[in-house]
Design a protein around this motif. Sequence first.
Motif, short mmCIF file in Angstrom:
data_model
loop_
_atom_site.label_atom_id
_atom_site.label_comp_id
_atom_site.label_asym_id
_atom_site.label_seq_id
_atom_site.Cartn_x
_atom_site.Cartn_y
_atom_site.Cartn_z
N LEU A 2 0.85 -1.19 0.00
CA LEU A 2 0.00 0.00 0.00
C LEU A 2 0.88 1.24 0.00
CD1 LEU A 2 -2.58 -1.11 2.70
CD2 LEU A 2 -2.85 -1.20 0.23
N ARG A 59 -2.48 -4.21 4.60
CA ARG A 59 -3.55 -3.46 5.27
C ARG A 59 -3.48 -3.60 6.79
NH1 ARG A 59 -6.91 0.74 3.69
NH2 ARG A 59 -7.70 1.28 5.72
N GLU A 92 -3.17 0.82 -3.93
CA GLU A 92 -2.69 -0.54 -3.82
C GLU A 92 -1.74 -0.78 -4.97
OE1 GLU A 92 -5.34 -3.78 -2.97
OE2 GLU A 92 -6.85 -2.37 -2.24
#
Length: 99
Positions: A2, A59, A92
């Motif tokens: 990310l 995440r 992403e």
Amino acid sequence: MLLIIGTIRVPPDRLADTRPAMERMISASRAEPGCLEYSYAQDVLDPGLIHVSEIWSDRAALDAHFKSAHIAEWRASWSELGIGDRKLTLYEAGEGTAT
């Protein structure tokens, strides 16, 4: 992976005042599991514009970062330090390739 890319704005006359809070935030964030990069950079042509660049492994690491004490402390300091105009975008990404 990310990526968080964007900017925040600091009143130019408050840059010296914000530096200790930014240094604490950056150092604590870089020490977190899953933090691959965490950087703030002052724009050369626009005083008070701070470029933000973060890379997180996943995440779960980013969610833990958002719950950390240093994030809470950082966010609590914004009003006092005049930090505003926060424009950050989460992306992403796959694995990077050197160019």
